[in-house]
Design an enzyme around this catalytic site. Structure first.
Site, PDB file in Angstrom:
ATOM      1  CB  SER A   1      46.805  39.298  33.900  1.00 19.33           C
ATOM      2  OG  SER A   1      47.137  39.033  35.425  1.00 19.33           O
TER       3      SER A   1
ATOM      4  CG  HIS B   1      47.619  39.831  29.753  1.00 19.77           C
ATOM      5  ND1 HIS B   1      46.555  38.654  29.373  1.00 19.77           N
ATOM      6  CD2 HIS B   1      48.045  39.535  30.724  1.00 19.77           C
ATOM      7  CE1 HIS B   1      46.828  37.827  30.211  1.00 19.77           C
ATOM      8  NE2 HIS B   1      47.779  38.203  31.120  1.00 19.77           N
TER       9      HIS B   1
ATOM     10  CE  LYS C   1      49.812  35.924  29.389  1.00 23.73           C
ATOM     11  NZ  LYS C   1      51.079  35.324  29.391  1.00 23.73           N
TER      12      LYS C   1
END
Length: 386
Positions: free
Chosen positions: A175, A203, A234
């Site tokens: 990340s 992610h 996300k």
């Protein structure tokens, strides 16, 4: 005690305070009444403001109200929870999934359920804090291998072959650095040494892979990674997390994962928004294409400025600085110039590696990217990046 601790943080440029964002309009935000370009969001596909997510959430609120009222095993399971878990299982091509309230809750619930005293966990040195804390809570022996160093991982696996159970856990996309775990090599080592393998795709979900299924799809490892965790807050623009795997794994976690058993469940409206996001990911592949096109444009500009982005391979771009004071100054200058991208400092990253973590979004325009590059050029001339 607190006054001294806060004073120490301030002296070392490590004191943090949240910034209130008053409104969003795509990648434009308002802070203290001023419009700014957002360059540090994990909303990679720009879905958090999508009308379909709002409409789905409002419709679910009209039907179910907002809060779920209890944990999943008491009275906190609605049809929306089951529908989302089934949709995620289809999305991940897995037998089943289980929802968690956040990625942090997932990792601190999964790892201690899978391993205990007498077991060994092998964890990448740059894994997310939630993985680190999940390992600590498990009371298993933790062996940290050097970042993406497969020789070191194999050495540790060989040295700990006596363990009752072995678990390798890694981020899919790291990340703070934006690089990708060598999952093919890790999977081969897991097979060779009889270890379970868990990947945190927070992610990577919606970003990596031909259809956005994440790191496993990116490497063509379907069926070889038994535990896949991902988040909904996300690229999906919603909130929450999930774990995908075979039905026995999911049934086991339902009965053994403390963060699942003892937490009030996600509001049904949040589940509805995630369902809408999954449909968009499948029906609008152009969003992912725009994201990667924007990354290409930005990286070409960054390289021309001779600003280091480390080993990034994804829309996460760490603009490396080094010292904390200089990183804070760079973040302040960016904000003064109308760009919102915060300084990342220890303990989030190792000492001496402070940075500005910039991220690209699918709905950044060419003009947005060029504007950010112009500002970075000015800051480069000021000596804030070297």
């Amino acid at each position: 005690m607190f006054e001294n601790a806060l004073s120490q943080l301030e002296q070392h440029h490590l004191l943090r305070k949240p910034v209130v964002i008053e409104s969003y309009d795509g990648p434009r935000i308002t802070i203290n009444g001023r419009s700014m370009l957002l360059m540090c969001s994990n909303d990679y596909l720009g879905l958090s403001q999508h009308p379909a997510l709002r409409e789905a959430a409002l419709s679910a609120m009209e039907r179910f109200g907002f809060g779920s009222g209890a944990s999943r095993l008491v009275s906190g399971t609605s049809p929306m929870h089951e529908e989302l878990e089934n949709a995620l299982a289809t999305f991940k091509k897995a037998e089943a999934t289980i929802l968690f309230n956040s990625g942090y809750a997932a990792n601190t619930g999964i790892i201690p359920a899978l391993v205990q005293e007498g077991d060994v966990v092998f964890s990448d040195s740059l894994n997310h804090a939630s993985i680190v804390d999940g390992c600590r809570l498990s009371r298993a022996v933790v062996r940290v291998y050097r970042h993406k160093d497969m020789n070191h991982l194999e050495t540790l696996l060989r040295e700990n072959g006596h363990a009752r159970r072995k678990l390798i856990v890694t981020d899919g996309v790291f990340s703070m650095d934006g690089d990708i775990a060598p999952l093919q090599d890790i999977a081969a080592l897991a097979d060779r040494y009889g270890a379970l393998l868990m990947v945190d795709d927070a992610h990577a979900t919606g970003v990596l892979g031909k259809t956005g299924r994440g790191t496993v799809e990116h490497f063509g490892l379907e069926g070889r990674v038994p535990i896949q965790m991902g988040t909904l807050g996300k690229a999906l623009g919603a909130f929450g997390a999930y774990v995908a795997g075979n039905k026995d794994l999911i049934d086991f976690l339902i009965n053994r994962s403390r963060s699942y058993i003892y937490s009030t469940s996600l509001p049904p409206a949040v589940c509805a928004a995630s369902l809408a996001a999954l449909r968009i990911i499948d029906s609008e592949p152009g969003r992912r294409e725009s994201l990667w096109r924007n990354r290409k444009r930005f990286v070409e500009g960054i390289e021309s400025l001779r600003i280091s982005i480390g080993s990034s391979e994804t829309p996460i771009l760490p603009l490396m600085i080094g010292g904390t004071e200089k990183a804070v100054k760079a973040g302040t200058r960016l904000r003064e110039s109308g760009i919102f991208a915060t300084a990342i400092r220890p303990p989030t990253v190792p000492e001496g590696t402070s940075r500005i973590r910039m991220t690209l979004m699918a709905n950044h325009s060419d003009a947005d990217i060029d504007r950010a590059l112009d500002v970075l050029h000015t800051l480069r001339e000021e000596g804030l990046f070297s």
